[in-house]
Design a protein around this motif. Structure first.
Motif, PDB file in Angstrom:
ATOM      1  N   VAL A 100       0.759  -1.091  -0.069  1.00 11.02           N
ATOM      2  CA  VAL A 100      -0.227  -0.052   0.068  1.00 11.02           C
ATOM      3  C   VAL A 100       0.816   1.207   0.248  1.00 11.02           C
ATOM      4  O   VAL A 100       0.497   2.524  -0.710  1.00 11.02           O
ATOM      5  CB  VAL A 100      -1.070  -0.068   1.236  1.00 11.02           C
ATOM      6  N   LEU A 101       2.145   1.345   0.732  1.00 11.73           N
ATOM      7  CA  LEU A 101       2.988   2.351   0.753  1.00 11.73           C
ATOM      8  C   LEU A 101       3.434   2.501  -0.612  1.00 11.73           C
ATOM      9  O   LEU A 101       3.651   3.872  -0.910  1.00 11.73           O
ATOM     10  CB  LEU A 101       3.808   2.309   2.003  1.00 11.73           C
ATOM     11  N   ILE A 102       3.940   1.524  -1.152  1.00 10.67           N
ATOM     12  CA  ILE A 102       4.614   1.677  -2.396  1.00 10.67           C
ATOM     13  C   ILE A 102       3.686   2.355  -3.524  1.00 10.67           C
ATOM     14  O   ILE A 102       3.873   3.253  -4.175  1.00 10.67           O
ATOM     15  CB  ILE A 102       5.005   0.260  -3.116  1.00 10.67           C
ATOM     16  N   TYR A 103       2.204   1.729  -3.516  1.00  7.87           N
ATOM     17  CA  TYR A 103       1.244   2.259  -4.118  1.00  7.87           C
ATOM     18  C   TYR A 103       1.036   3.808  -4.025  1.00  7.87           C
ATOM     19  O   TYR A 103       1.009   4.745  -5.094  1.00  7.87           O
ATOM     20  CB  TYR A 103       0.100   1.651  -3.954  1.00  7.87           C
ATOM     21  N   PHE A 104       1.159   4.312  -2.648  1.00  7.14           N
ATOM     22  CA  PHE A 104       1.025   5.745  -2.245  1.00  7.14           C
ATOM     23  C   PHE A 104       2.116   6.526  -3.078  1.00  7.14           C
ATOM     24  O   PHE A 104       2.067   7.686  -3.229  1.00  7.14           O
ATOM     25  CB  PHE A 104       0.820   6.088  -0.834  1.00  7.14           C
ATOM     26  N   TYR A 105       3.579   5.968  -2.690  1.00  4.20           N
ATOM     27  CA  TYR A 105       4.570   6.581  -3.056  1.00  4.20           C
ATOM     28  C   TYR A 105       4.698   6.643  -4.535  1.00  4.20           C
ATOM     29  O   TYR A 105       5.282   7.869  -5.080  1.00  4.20           O
ATOM     30  CB  TYR A 105       5.833   5.910  -2.644  1.00  4.20           C
ATOM     31  N   ILE A 106       4.114   5.911  -5.511  1.00  3.13           N
ATOM     32  CA  ILE A 106       4.412   6.151  -6.831  1.00  3.13           C
ATOM     33  C   ILE A 106       3.207   6.970  -7.382  1.00  3.13           C
ATOM     34  O   ILE A 106       3.381   7.339  -8.492  1.00  3.13           O
ATOM     35  CB  ILE A 106       4.271   4.631  -7.640  1.00  3.13           C
ATOM     36  N   GLN A 107       2.269   7.366  -6.852  1.00  3.60           N
ATOM     37  CA  GLN A 107       1.098   8.079  -7.182  1.00  3.60           C
ATOM     38  C   GLN A 107       1.492   9.568  -7.399  1.00  3.60           C
ATOM     39  O   GLN A 107       2.550   9.890  -6.733  1.00  3.60           O
ATOM     40  CB  GLN A 107       0.065   8.165  -6.390  1.00  3.60           C
ATOM     41  N   ARG A 108       1.064  10.215  -8.319  1.00  4.43           N
ATOM     42  CA  ARG A 108       1.171  11.708  -8.612  1.00  4.43           C
ATOM     43  C   ARG A 108       0.755  12.300  -7.469  1.00  4.43           C
ATOM     44  O   ARG A 108      -0.334  12.217  -6.843  1.00  4.43           O
ATOM     45  CB  ARG A 108       0.451  12.188 -10.045  1.00  4.43           C
ATOM     46  N   GLY A 109       1.465  13.620  -7.128  1.00  3.77           N
ATOM     47  CA  GLY A 109       0.936  14.275  -5.797  1.00  3.77           C
ATOM     48  C   GLY A 109      -0.223  15.215  -6.658  1.00  3.77           C
ATOM     49  O   GLY A 109      -0.349  15.237  -7.655  1.00  3.77           O
ATOM     50  N   THR A 110      -0.898  15.642  -5.518  1.00  4.59           N
ATOM     51  CA  THR A 110      -1.946  16.636  -6.128  1.00  4.59           C
ATOM     52  C   THR A 110      -1.429  18.059  -6.480  1.00  4.59           C
ATOM     53  O   THR A 110      -0.430  18.171  -6.239  1.00  4.59           O
ATOM     54  CB  THR A 110      -2.903  16.990  -4.708  1.00  4.59           C
ATOM     55  N   THR A 111      -2.309  18.222  -7.619  1.00  4.70           N
ATOM     56  CA  THR A 111      -2.090  19.604  -8.168  1.00  4.70           C
ATOM     57  C   THR A 111      -2.458  20.786  -7.299  1.00  4.70           C
ATOM     58  O   THR A 111      -3.507  20.519  -6.851  1.00  4.70           O
ATOM     59  CB  THR A 111      -2.618  19.407  -9.584  1.00  4.70           C
ATOM     60  N   GLY A 112      -1.637  21.734  -7.480  1.00  4.71           N
ATOM     61  CA  GLY A 112      -1.842  22.874  -6.543  1.00  4.71           C
ATOM     62  C   GLY A 112      -1.602  22.688  -5.177  1.00  4.71           C
ATOM     63  O   GLY A 112      -1.180  21.841  -4.516  1.00  4.71           O
ATOM     64  N   GLU A 113      -2.077  23.623  -4.489  1.00  5.13           N
ATOM     65  CA  GLU A 113      -1.972  23.634  -3.000  1.00  5.13           C
ATOM     66  C   GLU A 113      -2.660  22.663  -2.278  1.00  5.13           C
ATOM     67  O   GLU A 113      -3.954  22.609  -2.849  1.00  5.13           O
ATOM     68  CB  GLU A 113      -2.061  25.071  -2.488  1.00  5.13           C
ATOM     69  N   ASN A 114      -2.500  21.881  -1.449  1.00  9.79           N
ATOM     70  CA  ASN A 114      -3.283  21.142  -0.685  1.00  9.79           C
ATOM     71  C   ASN A 114      -2.946  21.513   0.671  1.00  9.79           C
ATOM     72  O   ASN A 114      -2.235  22.570   1.177  1.00  9.79           O
ATOM     73  CB  ASN A 114      -2.954  19.693  -0.930  1.00  9.79           C
ATOM     74  N   ARG A 115      -3.594  20.811   1.775  1.00 14.08           N
ATOM     75  CA  ARG A 115      -3.492  20.957   3.100  1.00 14.08           C
ATOM     76  C   ARG A 115      -2.059  21.142   3.804  1.00 14.08           C
ATOM     77  O   ARG A 115      -2.215  21.481   5.136  1.00 14.08           O
ATOM     78  CB  ARG A 115      -4.624  20.080   4.043  1.00 14.08           C
ATOM     79  N   PHE A 116      -1.283  20.561   3.130  1.00 16.43           N
ATOM     80  CA  PHE A 116       0.192  20.271   3.584  1.00 16.43           C
ATOM     81  C   PHE A 116       0.979  21.313   3.074  1.00 16.43           C
ATOM     82  O   PHE A 116       2.212  21.504   3.371  1.00 16.43           O
ATOM     83  CB  PHE A 116       0.837  18.779   3.203  1.00 16.43           C
ATOM     84  N   GLY A 117       0.612  22.108   1.868  1.00 14.43           N
ATOM     85  CA  GLY A 117       1.431  23.212   1.528  1.00 14.43           C
ATOM     86  C   GLY A 117       1.361  23.266  -0.048  1.00 14.43           C
ATOM     87  O   GLY A 117       0.620  22.794  -0.577  1.00 14.43           O
ATOM     88  N   PRO A 118       2.119  24.244  -0.409  1.00 19.32           N
ATOM     89  CA  PRO A 118       2.063  24.523  -2.011  1.00 19.32           C
ATOM     90  C   PRO A 118       2.750  23.342  -2.738  1.00 19.32           C
ATOM     91  O   PRO A 118       3.524  22.517  -2.143  1.00 19.32           O
ATOM     92  CB  PRO A 118       3.248  25.661  -2.136  1.00 19.32           C
ATOM     93  N   ASP A 119       2.444  23.361  -4.272  1.00 21.95           N
ATOM     94  CA  ASP A 119       2.892  22.273  -4.931  1.00 21.95           C
ATOM     95  C   ASP A 119       4.349  22.174  -5.062  1.00 21.95           C
ATOM     96  O   ASP A 119       4.555  23.090  -5.918  1.00 21.95           O
ATOM     97  CB  ASP A 119       1.994  22.251  -6.156  1.00 21.95           C
ATOM     98  N   PRO A 120       5.093  21.234  -4.858  1.00 20.48           N
ATOM     99  CA  PRO A 120       6.459  21.282  -5.014  1.00 20.48           C
ATOM    100  C   PRO A 120       6.724  21.414  -6.416  1.00 20.48           C
ATOM    101  O   PRO A 120       7.969  21.663  -6.851  1.00 20.48           O
ATOM    102  CB  PRO A 120       7.034  20.164  -4.302  1.00 20.48           C
ATOM    103  N   LEU A 121       6.083  20.643  -7.314  1.00 14.24           N
ATOM    104  CA  LEU A 121       6.428  20.626  -8.680  1.00 14.24           C
ATOM    105  C   LEU A 121       6.028  21.931  -9.576  1.00 14.24           C
ATOM    106  O   LEU A 121       6.851  22.249 -10.257  1.00 14.24           O
ATOM    107  CB  LEU A 121       5.278  19.394  -9.202  1.00 14.24           C
ATOM    108  N   ALA A 122       5.011  22.733  -8.872  1.00 19.33           N
ATOM    109  CA  ALA A 122       4.693  24.035  -9.561  1.00 19.33           C
ATOM    110  C   ALA A 122       5.705  24.891  -9.131  1.00 19.33           C
ATOM    111  O   ALA A 122       6.203  25.631 -10.156  1.00 19.33           O
ATOM    112  CB  ALA A 122       3.388  24.375  -9.033  1.00 19.33           C
ATOM    113  N   ALA A 123       6.108  24.697  -7.782  1.00 12.36           N
ATOM    114  CA  ALA A 123       7.294  25.775  -7.472  1.00 12.36           C
ATOM    115  C   ALA A 123       8.620  25.342  -8.176  1.00 12.36           C
ATOM    116  O   ALA A 123       9.398  26.466  -8.487  1.00 12.36           O
ATOM    117  CB  ALA A 123       7.421  25.460  -5.969  1.00 12.36           C
ATOM    118  N   ALA A 124       8.942  24.418  -8.394  1.00 12.95           N
ATOM    119  CA  ALA A 124      10.311  23.921  -9.289  1.00 12.95           C
ATOM    120  C   ALA A 124      10.126  24.450 -10.904  1.00 12.95           C
ATOM    121  O   ALA A 124      11.249  24.801 -11.236  1.00 12.95           O
ATOM    122  CB  ALA A 124      10.480  22.585  -9.290  1.00 12.95           C
ATOM    123  N   ALA A 125       8.820  24.352 -11.385  1.00  8.01           N
ATOM    124  CA  ALA A 125       8.757  24.654 -12.719  1.00  8.01           C
ATOM    125  C   ALA A 125       8.603  26.327 -12.799  1.00  8.01           C
ATOM    126  O   ALA A 125       8.866  26.811 -13.888  1.00  8.01           O
ATOM    127  CB  ALA A 125       7.502  24.092 -13.289  1.00  8.01           C
TER     128      ALA A 125
END
Length: 128
Positions: A100-125
């Motif tokens: 289950v953890l491996i499945y969670f780790y390989i999933q794409r992160g949520t787009t945009g800000e979520n309850r844990f902070g801003p999107d790190p992929l958008a910040a890098a781009a």
């Protein structure tokens, strides 16, 4: 993100579980720690200080040194998928928890800000 950048990010956030970690940061960190662990094991074998079952004093020290950053980057990776770091405890369920953890780790992160902070992929781009 490349290997050196991922390792420096994880080490600079040694005990920081807040925020989010992109997939590349997490998987480059996993690769780096695995390769260093392999090197430590080989060094123990060459020096003759490892035990026959593969453990040794240097391996133990290395595992202890990276325990906290491993937990923190895994928690930040779960945060990127909008899950609490408490999901790490699912690994206590034999076999299924790890999968289950491996499945969670390989999933794409949520787009945009979520309850844990801003999107790190958008910040890098974003242009600097």
């Amino acid at each position: 993100m490349e290997l050196g950048e991922a390792v420096s990010t994880c080490l600079s956030k040694y005990a920081t579980i807040s925020g989010r970690a992109r997939r590349s940061e997490f998987w480059w960190w996993v690769l780096a720690t695995w390769l260093v662990g392999l090197g430590v094991g080989l060094l123990e074998a060459v020096l003759g200080i490892g035990s026959p079952d593969g453990g040794g004093p240097l391996s133990g020290l290395y595992a202890l040194a990276i325990l906290l950053p491993n937990i923190c980057v895994a928690g930040r990776r779960l945060h990127d998928t909008d899950r609490s770091a408490w999901w790490l405890l699912i690994v206590l369920v034999p076999v299924i928890g790890f999968l289950v953890l491996i499945y969670f780790y390989i999933q794409r992160g949520t787009t945009g800000e979520n309850r844990f902070g801003p999107d790190p992929l958008a910040a890098a781009a974003a242009p600097q």
